[in-house]
Scaffold this motif. Structure first.
Motif, mmCIF file in Angstrom:
data_model
loop_
_atom_site.group_PDB
_atom_site.id
_atom_site.type_symbol
_atom_site.label_atom_id
_atom_site.label_comp_id
_atom_site.label_asym_id
_atom_site.label_seq_id
_atom_site.Cartn_x
_atom_site.Cartn_y
_atom_site.Cartn_z
ATOM 1 N N ASP A 1 0.821 -1.208 0.000
ATOM 2 C CA ASP A 1 0.000 0.000 0.000
ATOM 3 C C ASP A 1 0.854 1.256 0.000
ATOM 4 O OD1 ASP A 1 -2.323 -1.474 0.014
ATOM 5 O OD2 ASP A 1 -2.565 -1.385 2.173
ATOM 6 N N GLN A 2 2.094 1.145 -0.456
ATOM 7 C CA GLN A 2 2.987 2.287 -0.479
ATOM 8 C C GLN A 2 3.106 2.840 -1.893
ATOM 9 O OE1 GLN A 2 6.573 0.649 1.253
ATOM 10 N NE2 GLN A 2 6.009 1.467 3.236
ATOM 11 N N TRP A 3 3.293 4.157 -1.955
ATOM 12 C CA TRP A 3 3.440 4.853 -3.226
ATOM 13 C C TRP A 3 4.715 5.671 -3.202
ATOM 14 C CZ3 TRP A 3 0.181 3.901 -7.157
ATOM 15 C CH2 TRP A 3 -1.012 3.254 -6.843
ATOM 16 N N TRP A 4 5.289 5.898 -4.362
ATOM 17 C CA TRP A 4 6.533 6.621 -4.514
ATOM 18 C C TRP A 4 6.380 7.671 -5.606
ATOM 19 C CZ3 TRP A 4 10.845 4.794 -1.690
ATOM 20 C CH2 TRP A 4 10.628 3.596 -1.022
ATOM 21 N N MET B 1 9.147 11.709 -13.209
ATOM 22 C CA MET B 1 8.241 12.728 -12.664
ATOM 23 C C MET B 1 6.808 12.200 -12.609
ATOM 24 S SD MET B 1 10.392 14.984 -11.883
ATOM 25 C CE MET B 1 9.480 16.433 -11.439
ATOM 26 N N ALA B 2 6.687 10.995 -12.028
ATOM 27 C CA ALA B 2 5.385 10.339 -11.955
ATOM 28 C C ALA B 2 5.283 9.508 -10.683
ATOM 29 C CB ALA B 2 5.190 9.440 -13.170
ATOM 30 N N VAL B 3 4.068 9.256 -10.268
ATOM 31 C CA VAL B 3 3.796 8.411 -9.105
ATOM 32 C C VAL B 3 3.882 6.949 -9.517
ATOM 33 C CG1 VAL B 3 2.017 7.770 -7.427
ATOM 34 C CG2 VAL B 3 2.378 10.168 -8.020
ATOM 35 N N GLU B 4 4.485 6.148 -8.647
ATOM 36 C CA GLU B 4 4.640 4.716 -8.913
ATOM 37 C C GLU B 4 4.267 3.895 -7.689
ATOM 38 O OE1 GLU B 4 8.587 4.944 -11.771
ATOM 39 O OE2 GLU B 4 8.795 4.226 -9.721
ATOM 40 N N PRO B 5 3.804 2.675 -7.910
ATOM 41 C CA PRO B 5 3.624 1.748 -6.788
ATOM 42 C C PRO B 5 4.995 1.190 -6.396
ATOM 43 C CG PRO B 5 3.041 0.671 -8.832
ATOM 44 C CD PRO B 5 3.370 2.101 -9.175
ATOM 45 N N ASP B 6 5.027 0.271 -5.444
ATOM 46 C CA ASP B 6 6.296 -0.331 -5.019
ATOM 47 C C ASP B 6 7.087 -0.881 -6.191
ATOM 48 O OD1 ASP B 6 6.782 0.098 -2.365
ATOM 49 O OD2 ASP B 6 5.756 -1.691 -1.678
ATOM 50 N N GLU B 7 6.388 -1.496 -7.139
ATOM 51 C CA GLU B 7 7.055 -2.080 -8.306
ATOM 52 C C GLU B 7 7.325 -0.968 -9.305
ATOM 53 O OE1 GLU B 7 3.839 -3.040 -7.399
ATOM 54 O OE2 GLU B 7 4.604 -4.536 -6.007
ATOM 55 N N GLU C 1 2.024 6.866 2.138
ATOM 56 C CA GLU C 1 0.916 5.958 2.461
ATOM 57 C C GLU C 1 -0.196 5.992 1.427
ATOM 58 O OE1 GLU C 1 -0.547 6.255 6.420
ATOM 59 O OE2 GLU C 1 1.456 6.111 7.297
ATOM 60 N N THR C 2 -0.325 7.124 0.731
ATOM 61 C CA THR C 2 -1.401 7.244 -0.258
ATOM 62 C C THR C 2 -0.844 7.755 -1.588
ATOM 63 O OG1 THR C 2 -1.923 9.549 0.276
ATOM 64 C CG2 THR C 2 -3.082 7.828 1.545
ATOM 65 N N ARG C 3 -1.586 7.486 -2.641
ATOM 66 C CA ARG C 3 -1.196 7.982 -3.968
ATOM 67 C C ARG C 3 -1.212 9.504 -3.981
ATOM 68 N NH1 ARG C 3 -1.747 8.925 -9.256
ATOM 69 N NH2 ARG C 3 -1.065 7.312 -10.688
ATOM 70 N N ASN D 1 1.899 14.816 -4.272
ATOM 71 C CA ASN D 1 2.338 16.080 -3.676
ATOM 72 C C ASN D 1 3.770 16.020 -3.134
ATOM 73 O OD1 ASN D 1 -0.107 17.590 -4.056
ATOM 74 N ND2 ASN D 1 -1.023 16.268 -2.514
ATOM 75 N N ALA D 2 4.533 15.031 -3.505
ATOM 76 C CA ALA D 2 5.874 14.815 -2.945
ATOM 77 C C ALA D 2 6.796 16.020 -3.131
ATOM 78 C CB ALA D 2 6.504 13.575 -3.564
ATOM 79 N N LEU D 3 6.813 16.607 -4.303
ATOM 80 C CA LEU D 3 7.709 17.745 -4.531
ATOM 81 C C LEU D 3 7.299 18.956 -3.701
ATOM 82 C CD1 LEU D 3 8.355 17.517 -8.373
ATOM 83 C CD2 LEU D 3 9.814 16.737 -6.492
#
Length: 60
Positions: free
Chosen positions: A3-6, A12-18, A30-32, A37-39
């Protein structure tokens, strides 16, 4: 699947663990939505730390 997102700095995109190697990513989040909003989160934290450093160093 985790359930982790990166946030991938290479794409410059959201990815799951894989996804890309962790060295190219911010997270995990914890959430997409948090990963999206990481940057912004990183910039806000950097600014807060910069202000704390000013106080710590007696620059204020």
């Amino acid at each position: 699947m985790s359930d982790q997102w990166w946030f991938c700095l290479k794409h410059m995109a959201v990815e799951p663990d894989e996804g890309c190697p962790n060295k190219d990513r911010l997270g995990p989040y914890e959430t997409r939505e948090a990963a999206v909003n990481a940057l912004k989160t990183a910039a806000e934290r950097n600014e807060a730390w910069k202000e704390e450093d000013k106080t710590w160093n007696g620059d204020e």
